[in-house]
Scaffold this motif. Structure first.
Motif, mmCIF file in Angstrom:
data_model
loop_
_atom_site.group_PDB
_atom_site.id
_atom_site.type_symbol
_atom_site.label_atom_id
_atom_site.label_comp_id
_atom_site.label_asym_id
_atom_site.label_seq_id
_atom_site.Cartn_x
_atom_site.Cartn_y
_atom_site.Cartn_z
ATOM 1 N N VAL A 1 -1.565 -0.702 10.791
ATOM 2 C CA VAL A 1 -3.338 -0.841 10.500
ATOM 3 C C VAL A 1 -3.313 -2.680 11.321
ATOM 4 C CG1 VAL A 1 -5.441 -0.938 9.225
ATOM 5 C CG2 VAL A 1 -3.550 0.244 8.704
ATOM 6 N N TYR B 1 4.945 7.904 -1.344
ATOM 7 C CA TYR B 1 3.759 7.806 0.128
ATOM 8 C C TYR B 1 4.241 7.960 1.708
ATOM 9 C CZ TYR B 1 0.495 5.425 2.293
ATOM 10 O OH TYR B 1 -0.747 4.601 3.103
ATOM 11 N N ILE C 1 1.731 7.324 5.293
ATOM 12 C CA ILE C 1 0.797 7.060 5.743
ATOM 13 C C ILE C 1 0.545 8.195 6.685
ATOM 14 C CG2 ILE C 1 0.010 5.573 8.208
ATOM 15 C CD1 ILE C 1 2.459 4.155 7.599
ATOM 16 N N ASP C 2 -1.072 8.290 5.811
ATOM 17 C CA ASP C 2 -1.967 8.905 6.970
ATOM 18 C C ASP C 2 -1.681 9.395 8.235
ATOM 19 O OD1 ASP C 2 -4.337 10.169 7.891
ATOM 20 O OD2 ASP C 2 -6.557 9.193 6.781
ATOM 21 N N ILE D 1 -3.453 7.328 11.256
ATOM 22 C CA ILE D 1 -3.245 5.858 11.538
ATOM 23 C C ILE D 1 -1.896 6.414 12.531
ATOM 24 C CG2 ILE D 1 -2.535 4.356 10.552
ATOM 25 C CD1 ILE D 1 -4.079 4.571 7.946
ATOM 26 N N CYS E 1 7.279 0.467 4.052
ATOM 27 C CA CYS E 1 6.337 0.614 4.121
ATOM 28 C C CYS E 1 5.249 0.293 5.455
ATOM 29 C CB CYS E 1 5.103 1.137 3.195
ATOM 30 S SG CYS E 1 3.691 1.982 3.473
ATOM 31 N N TYR F 1 2.456 0.316 6.615
ATOM 32 C CA TYR F 1 1.113 0.501 6.296
ATOM 33 C C TYR F 1 0.795 -0.700 7.156
ATOM 34 C CZ TYR F 1 -3.608 0.805 5.141
ATOM 35 O OH TYR F 1 -4.942 1.496 4.677
ATOM 36 N N ASN G 1 1.165 -0.911 0.176
ATOM 37 C CA ASN G 1 -0.171 0.206 -0.163
ATOM 38 C C ASN G 1 0.947 1.393 -0.098
ATOM 39 O OD1 ASN G 1 -3.037 1.132 -0.398
ATOM 40 N ND2 ASN G 1 -2.751 1.763 2.069
ATOM 41 N N ASP G 2 1.946 1.181 -0.364
ATOM 42 C CA ASP G 2 2.025 2.409 -0.745
ATOM 43 C C ASP G 2 3.288 3.166 -1.779
ATOM 44 O OD1 ASP G 2 4.311 0.510 -2.566
ATOM 45 O OD2 ASP G 2 5.966 0.294 -1.062
#
Length: 317
Positions: free
Chosen positions: A179, A303, A305-306, A309, A173, A175, A128-129
């Motif tokens: 999560v 990228y 991360i939000d 998060i 990453c 992510y 998810n990057d």
């Protein structure tokens, strides 16, 4: 148009639903769909064939990709890219839909600049990057695989009063780890993006153990290269017997979730719409619940991360 679809790089759940939708919609639009088997290596070797409805019957529930995938060192030598172009011309293929990550998109961009073979990218990576898309194809399934594994490990951890360090994939990453830590209630999360506050974590965990905590779950992203270090810290400093589980490639397999099936459908449709509109070198994205397209230049931005998060994680500065 004659349009081919291919996979490139690591596989991800949801590729088969995307392939199925690609073939079906291509025919509906009046195009001729083709398969490129085994990624860039297959393109170099001429593994190209016309796709028919029968090829994609009964594949929607399957993980992996029926057309295969690969990474290719040969691709970065001009003679092999020229050979790949000649293979496409033999079939009169006008454009390619490529399921992959940033490396795959860069490879096809180079190809397009040299030989004017247009392409549209579908972000396909459990890491998810990819910049500009909320989710890449395969991420939701990978998260559910991790969730299932962590829930099972918790059973043993709580029974034996142990700490478990669980390493997730994701390259550089964090992510998946972030999560997964949030949604599994892990006490510790270590990711590349943020410094892990070990002194604070030590203080809090030691206090909780004195108050009756029986087990600890620590999720560590592979990109930190700190799995062994965190295990040693939990054993020596926190004082809890510790085990390590590296989840590895199970995160890239399995039946795609409903979310990844829907993403596969949407990505494939939007990719064909972009090619229909004569858009050059675009990447399909999923943002705020809608499918759209981004320029390759934008999709290749770094990228991050939000921040929302990251704000939910324990022991991060």
């Amino acid at each position: 148009m004659k349009i081919a679809i291919m996979g490139s790089g690591g596989d991800a759940p949801g590729m088969n639903p995307a392939i199925k939708r690609f073939v079906e919609v291509a025919y509906e639009m009046g195009h001729e769909p083709y398969f490129i088997f085994d990624g860039l290596e297959g393109l170099i070797d001429g593994k190209i064939a016309k796709a028919i409805y029968k090829d994609v019957a009964g594949i929607i529930h399957r993980g992996g990709a029926i057309i295969g995938s690969s990474r290719s060192k040969r691709w970065y030598e001009n003679e092999y890219r020229k050979k790949a172009f000649e293979n496409l011309k033999e079939h009169n293929i006008d454009a390619i839909v490529v399921m992959g990550g940033d490396g795959s998109f860069r490879a096809l961009d180079l190809f397009n600049k040299e030989f004017s073979i247009n392409f549209v990218g579908i972000p396909t990576t459990i890491d998810n990057d990819i910049y500009g898309t909320d989710l890449c194809l395969g991420v939701d399934t990978a998260l559910n695989v991790i969730r299932d594994a962590v829930d099972k490990i918790r059973d043993t951890a709580s029974t034996f009063a142990r700490a478990f360090v669980i390493e997730t994939m994701g390259r550089e990453c964090g992510y998946l780890a972030a999560v997964s830590a949030i949604t599994s209630g892990a006490e510790v999360c270590v990711i590349p993006e943020v410094d892990f506050n070990k002194p604070l974590a030590t203080k809090i965990l030691q206090k909780e153990i004195k108050e009756g905590r029986r087990y600890i779950l620590a999720i560590v992203a592979e990109g930190t290269k700190r799995t062994a270090e965190i295990a040693k810290w939990l054993e020596d400093d926190i004082g809890m017997e510790t085990r390590v589980t590296v989840l590895g490639h199970i995160q890239r397999g399995g039946n795609p979730t409903v979310k990844d099936r829907m993403l596969g459908f949407g990505f494939a449709l939007k990719a064909l719409e972009a090619l229909n509109a004569k858009e050059e070198g675009k990447i399909v994205v999923y943002k705020n619940g809608e499918f759209g397209v981004e320029s390759l230049k934008d999709a290749l931005k770094p990228y991050t991360i939000d921040p929302q998060i990251l704000s939910m994680l324990h022991f991060l500065d």
